[in-house]
Design a protein around this motif. Structure first.
Motif, PDB file in Angstrom:
ATOM      1  N   TRP A   1       0.853  -1.176   0.000  1.00 19.56           N
ATOM      2  CA  TRP A   1       0.000   0.000   0.000  1.00 19.56           C
ATOM      3  C   TRP A   1       0.896   1.235   0.000  1.00 19.56           C
ATOM      4  O   TRP A   1       1.839   1.335   0.799  1.00 19.56           O
ATOM      5  N   LEU A   2       0.622   2.180  -0.887  1.00 14.81           N
ATOM      6  CA  LEU A   2       1.349   3.448  -0.902  1.00 14.81           C
ATOM      7  C   LEU A   2       0.355   4.564  -0.646  1.00 14.81           C
ATOM      8  O   LEU A   2      -0.618   4.727  -1.394  1.00 14.81           O
ATOM      9  N   ASN A   3       0.590   5.302   0.429  1.00  9.98           N
ATOM     10  CA  ASN A   3      -0.281   6.405   0.830  1.00  9.98           C
ATOM     11  C   ASN A   3      -1.745   5.973   0.909  1.00  9.98           C
ATOM     12  O   ASN A   3      -2.656   6.686   0.488  1.00  9.98           O
ATOM     13  N   GLY A   4      -1.926   4.763   1.452  1.00  7.11           N
ATOM     14  CA  GLY A   4      -3.261   4.264   1.749  1.00  7.11           C
ATOM     15  C   GLY A   4      -3.926   3.442   0.679  1.00  7.11           C
ATOM     16  O   GLY A   4      -4.992   2.865   0.919  1.00  7.11           O
ATOM     17  N   SER A   5      -3.336   3.341  -0.509  1.00  3.66           N
ATOM     18  CA  SER A   5      -3.947   2.590  -1.615  1.00  3.66           C
ATOM     19  C   SER A   5      -3.139   1.323  -1.915  1.00  3.66           C
ATOM     20  O   SER A   5      -1.906   1.378  -2.015  1.00  3.66           O
TER      21      SER A   5
END
Length: 236
Positions: A178-182
């Motif tokens: 997950w990157l920055n919540g996604s």
């Protein structure tokens, strides 16, 4: 001094002098193990718990200050930073910031051995990159990608100079990032489809790449200034 060195030096100076853009105490690492099972891999003030790959002196390239771990010293050659601990099933959370035109990465399942002169000959890498400023921003080489293996579902990296949060979960060979919540990467390792990904990549000729089911966490020294903070891990 080249233009690239100037950009990196400027970034490093700004990083060192700028106030933290978080509430007081927010970027202080967790002390010990909390109720959520996470424990800190970075004490915020030293390289304790880390070492240079293949016995190299990491202190000449990496420094810790005010809760931030920075690779920013332009001498003595590149030194990748390796966790003392070895992990198999885990959840890793950390924040990172890349410099203009910068390149770095987060590797896992790295096998440290005299057989391998660099960590990327064994450990898959989640790319850290200035997508707009770096010359190698091709498919599967952009921020968040599983480097040279799998393109992210979507680009979620914030602009250069801003902090990003990566959450990396490895459980029974299933890798998710997950990157920055996604959720942008999800792939099952060590099956036929994984072997096909490796065979179609630059790692095809490396017999140890992507084979190990446990290993070290590695923060890459690619020669460009990069910063990390709040590095925490939970073993599953």
């Amino acid at each position: 001094m080249s233009s690239g060195q100037f950009r990196n030096t400027l970034f490093y100076c700004l990083l060192a002098s700028a106030p933290l853009l978080v509430a007081a105490g927010e970027n202080n690492p967790v002390k010990g193990e909390g109720n959520d099972g996470f424990h800190s891999l970075f004490d915020g003030q030293s390289l304790a718990g880390w070492h240079g790959y293949a016995g190299r002196d990491a202190s000449r390239r990496w420094q810790a200050e005010d809760g931030v771990l920075t690779m920013g010293k332009f001498r003595f050659g590149q030194v990748d930073l390796v966790s003392d601990g070895v992990f198999e099933n885990f959840e890793l959370i950390l924040e990172w910031k890349i410099s203009p035109a910068g390149n770095s990465g987060i590797m896992f399942n790295v096998h440290e051995s005299p057989k391998y002169d660099t960590p990327w000959k064994t450990g898959p890498e989640l790319q850290i990159l200035d997508n707009d400023g770096h010359g190698d921003s091709s498919t599967k080489h952009r921020a968040g990608d599983l480097y040279d293996l799998l393109e992210s579902r979507q680009e979620m990296a914030r602009p250069v100079g801003e902090w990003n949060e990566s959450r990396i979960l490895v459980e029974s060979g299933l890798l998710r990032h997950w990157l920055n919540g996604s959720l942008i990467i999800e792939v099952q390792m060590w099956d036929e489809s994984w072997d096909e990904l490796v065979a179609g990549s630059k790692f095809a000729s490396m017999p140890g790449f992507g084979k190990y089911h446990s290993g070290h966490i590695v923060l890459q020294d690619h020669g460009d200034v990069v910063a990390f903070r709040d590095i925490r891990i939970r073993e599953l």
